[in-house]
Design an enzyme around this catalytic site. Structure first.
Site, short mmCIF file in Angstrom:
data_model
loop_
_atom_site.label_atom_id
_atom_site.label_comp_id
_atom_site.label_asym_id
_atom_site.label_seq_id
_atom_site.Cartn_x
_atom_site.Cartn_y
_atom_site.Cartn_z
CD GLU A 1 16.89 62.07 -1.39
OE1 GLU A 1 16.72 63.22 -1.80
OE2 GLU A 1 16.81 61.77 -0.16
CE LYS B 1 35.27 78.03 5.83
NZ LYS B 1 35.49 77.68 4.40
CB THR C 1 12.79 64.91 -0.66
OG1 THR C 1 12.47 65.93 -1.64
CG2 THR C 1 13.51 63.77 -1.35
#
Length: 542
Positions: free
Chosen positions: A330, A440, A185
């Protein structure tokens, strides 16, 4: 009671045998590291893969040994892939764009026995060679070269080796669950993690790619995989290409827009695959040269979200359909691809575009669900509006990372992708953001991807990234990092005004920062972590 049908294990060697037998004269066009072109075919690729399988045996490589490749998309690399996996060894593709420290970690972690490399990466090999613990052989994939020999005295050359061996080789038969290839990865925190694919998962994944509702690959296609073979196995396309026997155009190191446009026009490419940053370069080159890329019928976009403006340019200026796809290392990587259903054919062009902007729906072989924010096993509604954590399971999805005994799955057997997304009743996926990239603000979520896509619609912006910057009142606020198009006159006020009728006022970025470049990962994704480190406190200082 069992059925009475013949059983044959699903092995990668069966795909290259099929291509070599039934598509022997179909061309494989390859750009070499010196930018020369080699024209070969599936028959010769099959034969040379058998020669190299004999080479590996002569070097003492055994079932399960990891054989690493650091190379571009070219015919020698392709031949070596089938030789390695077909012989029962593990083809470990390495991304040369990683930091040297990461390369050393990956090679030692995989316990690689042999490294194959293109001449381009000779300085990299020379730099890391003293720190490699397990590598016994170095093989250069270019033609014999005294300069390479001088810097790596024990190097061997691919062409010399295969010339010494016969193309007579019987592919061994073994359990289809045997490991076939290994990818690590990128973009993770800490050291990269290995994902170990099996022959079974790879063959089934290849079927999934070829299906009409997926990437729709057939023997009629001339395919240009711009996505590198070291990026999740070029999204599995070299395997799928052998399965159907299509023509392949391998671009080697020529990934710039001018080179790609020339290859598309010269070899009549019908389908090309790559990340958005690559396609932006192709569009710019095509517009400057005046080519209409007439042979290109569809391009597949993955790696990150495709801006709507880019889709429109491909459709309106080049009559090319853009197929949005989503996946991860994955997931082999195919998770979804965006193709229409029969009920969508009557829709207007604008309504179809809205569907195209989704990442599409899963093919048979994988399943998706959205769970609540606590990452529990509770699935939430598939209404196309309610967002949550995207999870996946299926025949070509990871179970645990290489060398790790613990499961990578949830308690009930799903892999949590780290993406925030919605699913509608037809299974169309719309990714809002990576969970780590969501903003956020005052308790409300803002999608950085949505703001980036809007910015990319501005005619004076070449590339855009949106990050969360710390804010003293709202916790986080969006900041736009943008690259202007050449000679463009663009101000912060103009671009913020551009957002005014497109999103709610509270979602408009607080600041615009114009830069000359945006850092990219080895797979062409924007490195927002680096941008946050550089600009994450910019609102505290203003």
């Amino acid at each position: 009671m069992l059925g009475n049908m013949m059983f044959q294990p699903l092995l990668i060697s069966s795909m290259i045998e099929h291509a070599g037998r039934y598509h022997s004269d179909t061309l494989i066009i390859s750009k070499n590291t010196d930018l020369s072109i080699t024209e070969t075919n599936w028959g010769k690729v099959r034969n040379n893969s058998k020669r190299f399988a004999n080479v590996l045996n002569s070097l003492g490589a055994k079932l399960g040994d990891r054989i690493a490749t650091i190379a571009w998309n070219n015919h020698r690399h392709l031949e070596s892939w089938y030789a390695i996996s077909g012989s029962g060894m593990v083809c470990h593709t390495i991304n040369p764009r990683l930091f040297p420290e990461q390369l050393v970690f990956i090679i030692n972690d995989a316990n690689d026995k042999v490294i194959l490399f293109d001449k381009t990466f000779l300085p990299l090999i020379k730099a890391v060679k003293p720190m490699l613990k397990s590598v016994e052989h170095f093989i250069c994939l270019d033609a014999p070269d005294a300069a390479v020999k001088e810097q790596v005295p024990d190097v061997q050359f691919y062409d010399d080796l295969i010339a010494q061996h016969s193309e007579q080789f019987a592919w061994p038969e073994f359990d289809e669950l045997t490991a076939s290839s290994l990818c690590y990865t990128s973009g993770t925190t800490g050291n990269p993690k290995g994902v170990l694919y099996s022959h079974r998962s790879t063959v089934l994944h290849s079927y999934g790619i070829c299906m009409p509702d997926s990437l729709n690959i057939s023997a009629r296609d001339i395919m240009l995989p711009v996505v590198p073979m070291f990026h999740v196995n070029a999204w599995g396309t070299p395997y799928a290409a052998a399965m159907v026997g299509c023509t392949m155009v391998l671009p080697g190191p020529g990934l710039d827009g001018v080179s790609l446009a020339n290859m598309i026009d010269t070899y009549k490419v019908s389908v090309a695959l790559g990340v958005p940053t690559i396609w932006q370069g192709l569009i710019n080159a095509a517009q400057q040269s005046g080519t209409k890329l007439e042979s290109l019928k569809r391009n597949v976009v993955g790696g990150s979200a495709c801006p709507p403006a880019m889709m429109k340019v491909f459709k309106e200026q080049f009559d090319c359909e853009t197929i949005h796809a989503w996946g991860m290392t994955e997931t082999s990587p195919l998770g979804t691809s965006c193709q229409f259903k029969a009920k969508h054919q009557h829709l207007s062009d604008e309504e179809k575009l809205q569907i195209r902007l989704s990442q599409g729906r899963p093919p048979f072989g994988v399943d998706l669900r959205i769970t609540d924010e606590e990452k529990s096993t509770h699935e939430i509604e598939r209404d196309g509006k309610t967002s949550g954590n995207l999870q996946i399971k299926g025949h070509w999805i990871i179970q645990n990372y290489f060398g790790k005994a613990e499961s990578a799955l949830t308690a009930d057997g799903w892999f949590d992708t780290g993406d925030i997304a919605t699913l509608n009743e037809d299974g169309y996926l719309k990714i809002s953001d990576r969970s780590k990239d969501l903003i956020k603000s005052g308790g409300e979520w803002i999608s950085s991807v949505e703001l980036e896509n809007m910015a990319m619609g501005h005619p004076k912006i070449a590339m855009a990234a949106v990050i969360a910057a710390i804010h003293p009142k709202w916790d986080e606020r969006p900041v736009l990092i943008a690259i202007k198009k050449p000679d463009a006159d663009l101000s912060e006020i103009e671009i913020l005004g551009y957002y005014a009728d497109k999103v709610a006022k509270w979602q408009i970025p607080d600041k615009v920062i114009f830069v000359d470049s945006i850092p990219l990962s080895g797979t062409g994704k924007m490195l927002k972590k680096d941008l946050r480190e550089q600009y994450g406190n910019v609102l505290l200082n203003s």
